[in-house]
Each structure stands twice: as C-alpha cells, then as structure tokens.
Scaffold this motif. Structure first.
Motif, PDB file in Angstrom:
ATOM      1  N   LEU A 189      -9.611  -6.159   8.629  1.00 54.94           N
ATOM      2  CA  LEU A 189      -8.150  -6.231   8.610  1.00 54.94           C
ATOM      3  C   LEU A 189      -7.542  -4.963   9.199  1.00 54.94           C
ATOM      4  O   LEU A 189      -6.558  -5.011   9.939  1.00 54.94           O
ATOM      5  N   SER A 190      -8.160  -3.828   8.917  1.00 53.69           N
ATOM      6  CA  SER A 190      -7.693  -2.559   9.461  1.00 53.69           C
ATOM      7  C   SER A 190      -7.729  -2.561  10.987  1.00 53.69           C
ATOM      8  O   SER A 190      -6.797  -2.099  11.647  1.00 53.69           O
ATOM      9  N   VAL A 191      -8.799  -3.075  11.542  1.00 50.32           N
ATOM     10  CA  VAL A 191      -8.932  -3.140  13.002  1.00 50.32           C
ATOM     11  C   VAL A 191      -7.863  -4.073  13.575  1.00 50.32           C
ATOM     12  O   VAL A 191      -7.201  -3.753  14.565  1.00 50.32           O
ATOM     13  N   LEU A 193      -4.628  -6.123  -1.069  1.00 48.65           N
ATOM     14  CA  LEU A 193      -4.588  -6.978   0.116  1.00 48.65           C
ATOM     15  C   LEU A 193      -5.314  -8.303  -0.100  1.00 48.65           C
ATOM     16  O   LEU A 193      -5.480  -9.073   0.843  1.00 48.65           O
ATOM     17  N   ASP A 194      -5.741  -8.531  -1.318  1.00 49.45           N
ATOM     18  CA  ASP A 194      -6.405  -9.775  -1.699  1.00 49.45           C
ATOM     19  C   ASP A 194      -7.605 -10.071  -0.800  1.00 49.45           C
ATOM     20  O   ASP A 194      -7.796 -11.192  -0.324  1.00 49.45           O
ATOM     21  N   GLN A 195      -8.407  -9.036  -0.581  1.00 50.54           N
ATOM     22  CA  GLN A 195      -9.633  -9.177   0.190  1.00 50.54           C
ATOM     23  C   GLN A 195     -10.807  -9.274  -0.781  1.00 50.54           C
ATOM     24  O   GLN A 195     -10.673  -8.936  -1.954  1.00 50.54           O
ATOM     25  N   VAL A 248      -6.053   5.703   4.437  1.00 50.78           N
ATOM     26  CA  VAL A 248      -7.461   5.396   4.152  1.00 50.78           C
ATOM     27  C   VAL A 248      -7.865   4.106   4.856  1.00 50.78           C
ATOM     28  O   VAL A 248      -8.926   4.031   5.479  1.00 50.78           O
ATOM     29  N   LEU A 249      -7.009   3.093   4.795  1.00 50.41           N
ATOM     30  CA  LEU A 249      -7.299   1.822   5.458  1.00 50.41           C
ATOM     31  C   LEU A 249      -7.451   2.009   6.963  1.00 50.41           C
ATOM     32  O   LEU A 249      -8.360   1.445   7.572  1.00 50.41           O
ATOM     33  N   LEU A 264       0.818  -1.210   0.000  1.00 52.67           N
ATOM     34  CA  LEU A 264       0.000   0.000   0.000  1.00 52.67           C
ATOM     35  C   LEU A 264       0.851   1.260   0.000  1.00 52.67           C
ATOM     36  O   LEU A 264       1.906   1.306   0.634  1.00 52.67           O
ATOM     37  N   THR A 265       0.333   2.292  -0.679  1.00 54.32           N
ATOM     38  CA  THR A 265       0.967   3.603  -0.598  1.00 54.32           C
ATOM     39  C   THR A 265       0.671   4.199   0.781  1.00 54.32           C
ATOM     40  O   THR A 265      -0.207   3.705   1.513  1.00 54.32           O
ATOM     41  N   GLU A 266       1.368   5.246   1.123  1.00 59.19           N
ATOM     42  CA  GLU A 266       1.138   5.896   2.413  1.00 59.19           C
ATOM     43  C   GLU A 266      -0.310   6.374   2.527  1.00 59.19           C
ATOM     44  O   GLU A 266      -0.952   6.234   3.568  1.00 59.19           O
TER      45      GLU A 266
END
Length: 91
Positions: free
Chosen positions: A57-59, A46-48, A11-12, A4-6
């Motif tokens: 996943l973020s949590v 993230l292959d979600q 955002v995630l 992921l970019t910064e």
C-alpha cells in the motif's frame, strides 16, 4: 491515510522501501521496538492483514505520503497515470 499520525505516515513511507525494522529505526532515529509499534498500528488503522500488505500500500500510495517536491517516484507515478489513464490511488 487520514487515520495515520504524521509519524505513522513517515514510517509507512519508509516501509515501502523494503527495509527491515532495524534499518527503519536507524533512518528514522527511533528505537526498533517503536518501529514495530508504529507498524502494528498502521496495519490495524489501514485494515491490512500484514506488514507486507501495508508495504505494498505504501508503494501504491507513495504520492500521497511523500512531501518531497523533487521526488522522482511521485513524478513517475503521475506521468504513468497520465499516459495510461490509470487513476492515482487516493484515500
């Protein structure tokens, strides 16, 4: 997470709060369509299968995404891992 970019990481991190696209756009100071594009790329990288999976996943990976040294969520996650012996999510 390294894919992921910064900005996508930011955002995630916000996606894990459960906020909608309009709220995310306001918090991040970007257009709603830009939020949608970021989320689409995050889900793919993230292959979600969905935005919901990315939010979960973020949590779980909050401690990897958050750069706030005073974040209580990061400290709580680390303390829980120490207490229970559960591994912290790494990517």
């Amino acid at each position: 997470m390294n894919l992921l970019t910064e900005r996508e990481r930011e955002v995630l991190l916000h996606l894990g709060t459960g906020a909608g696209n309009r709220e995310l756009a306001g918090e991040l100071g970007i257009a709603e369509r830009t939020v949608k594009a970021h989320i689409q790329r995050i889900v793919m990288k993230l292959d979600q299968n969905s935005r919901l999976e990315a939010a979960v996943l973020s949590v779980l990976a909050h401690h990897l995404l958050c750069s706030d040294p005073h974040c209580t969520r990061c400290a709580a996650g680390a303390a829980h891992a120490r207490r229970t012996g559960a591994p912290l999510l790494t990517m």
